[in-house]
Design an enzyme around this catalytic site. Structure first.
Site, PDB file in Angstrom:
ATOM      1  N   LYS A  88       0.820  -1.208   0.000  1.00  0.00           N
ATOM      2  CA  LYS A  88       0.000   0.000   0.000  1.00  0.00           C
ATOM      3  C   LYS A  88       0.857   1.263   0.000  1.00  0.00           C
ATOM      4  CE  LYS A  88      -4.502  -1.582   1.315  1.00  0.00           C
ATOM      5  NZ  LYS A  88      -5.691  -1.464   2.165  1.00  0.00           N
ATOM      6  N   LYS A  91      -3.614 -10.869  -6.876  1.00  0.00           N
ATOM      7  CA  LYS A  91      -4.927 -11.192  -6.290  1.00  0.00           C
ATOM      8  C   LYS A  91      -6.018 -10.243  -6.791  1.00  0.00           C
ATOM      9  CE  LYS A  91      -5.191  -8.460  -2.134  1.00  0.00           C
ATOM     10  NZ  LYS A  91      -5.651  -8.218  -0.813  1.00  0.00           N
ATOM     11  N   LYS A 121     -10.463  -5.079  -4.694  1.00  0.00           N
ATOM     12  CA  LYS A 121     -11.469  -4.031  -4.899  1.00  0.00           C
ATOM     13  C   LYS A 121     -10.865  -2.769  -5.503  1.00  0.00           C
ATOM     14  CE  LYS A 121     -13.169  -4.432  -0.048  1.00  0.00           C
ATOM     15  NZ  LYS A 121     -11.985  -4.662   0.753  1.00  0.00           N
TER      16      LYS A 121
END
Ligand code: TYM
Length: 333
Positions: free
Chosen positions: A113, A195, A198
């Site tokens: 992130k 993966k 969202k």
């Protein structure tokens, strides 16, 4: 009473995906009779990356309705917003003081992130795992059903619990991960080595729980595969096909071997269409129920109110115990 406790949560940071559903939510619905379950909408975690306030409010409510639409009974499970239970923040602060920077530095989600939000590497993003430990430990949780990507965070929660217990006695139950055999890591339809997430910018990479049948078919038709022309489970040589097999298996319960047999000698087109159809029929009842719930404001508001109060009661009990152990003065009434 004698039932064990389950806690899990999802971030309301956008529409949830088939990955979230197969890796977590679908499993949650199978656990509700056997365990005391708490399922949280972790809005406090979501603000570790910048959110639009109106959208966050809406996504949080949508996620709560999706939990129920997927089959979680709000009278059996405590379904609530993290921000409605202040004990999460209070325990997180305490646990921050029992978590080492060396441990936080190793967290792969923080590293990922920090790359994708390099303009906003804030302290909350860094100490996120301490808040997650607080979420879990507040309820004396035995089991935490999550996808594979949360395993590292869970291991840290266990380490924090054990460290705390070794200083102050048995304060926290040490939680175990509960990771499903299939579906625990659903990959992007466009880059099947990554993966399904969202926050993916490529809309063709993810299936959202609210996608209509035509969209689901279109996305599966476009799913990246290979030119080996065989439906076979091999994550290295055939990551795209293996991912489609994982999705199909998680929904139908069929083993990889039986899927291989079913599609032997058939083209990828046929297989993709069958996977799309399986997903459509899995999501259809959920979508219908979601639509009904969206129209019933009072019902949802009652659930929010009643469940927050149950969660607050349980969380405060653990928090008071912790505060006492570490030497905070008792509240004078
Ligand atoms: P989040 O919101 O990223 O994901 C919610 C759940 O979905 C699982 N998941 C997946 N499973 C399979 N395939 C995928 N592609 C996939 N993507 C996501 C996740 O493993 C998770 O179970 N930190 C957590 C939320 C959280 C939490 C907690 C979870 C906060 N506190 C306490 C458990 C216990 C998160 O970001 O999940």
């Amino acid at each position: 009473m004698d039932k064990k406790t389950i806690f899990s949560g999802m971030q309301p940071s956008g529409a949830i995906t088939l990955g979230n559903y197969l890796g977590a939510l679908k499993n949650w619905t199978t656990l509700q009779d056997e365990y005391n379950c708490l399922y949280c909408i972790v809005d406090m975690h979501a603000i570790t990356v910048r959110q639009d306030p109106t959208q966050l409010r809406q996504s949080s409510r949508n996620l709560l309705m999706q939990y129920i639409a997927a089959g979680l009974d709000p009278t059996k499970n405590i379904i609530y917003y993290q921000s409605h239970v202040p004990a999460h923040a209070e325990l997180a602060w305490i646990l921050n003081c029992y978590t080492y920077m060396g441990e936080l530095n190793r967290m792969t989600q923080f590293k990922d992130k920090s790359k994708s939000h390099s303009d906003n590497i804030n302290a909350g993003l860094y100490t996120y795992p301490a808040l997650m430990a607080a979420d879990i430990l507040l309820y004396q949780t035995d089991l935490v059903p999550v996808g594979v990507d949360q395993k590292q965070h869970l291991e840290l929660s266990r380490d924090i619990a054990q460290r705390f217990n070794s200083i102050y006695g048995d304060v926290f139950t040490v939680p175990e991960p509960y990771i499903g055999k299939v579906g625990a890591k659903i990959m992007s339809l466009q880059e099947p080595v990554k993966k399904m997430s969202k926050s993916d910018d490529d809309i063709n990479a993810t299936i959202n729980l609210t996608d209509d049948p035509a969209t689901i078919i279109r996305k599966f038709k476009r799913a990246v595969t290979d030119n080996l022309a065989q439906v076979k489970y091999d994550e290295i040589a055939q990551p795209g096909i293996s991912n489609l097999m994982a999705i199909y298996s998680a929904i139908t319960g069929d083993s990889y071997e039986s899927i291989q047999n079913e599609f032997e000698g058939k083209g990828y087109g046929d297989f993709k269409l069958r996977v799309a159809e399986a997903v459509i029929s899995e999501l259809e009842p959920l979508q219908q129920r979601y639509k009904q719930l969206s129209a019933d404001k009072n019902y949802i508001d009652t659930i929010i109110k009643e469940n927050a109060s149950k969660a607050n009661y349980l969380a405060t009990k653990t928090l008071r115990k912790v505060q006492k152990k570490i030497g905070f003065p008792p509240i004078v009434r």
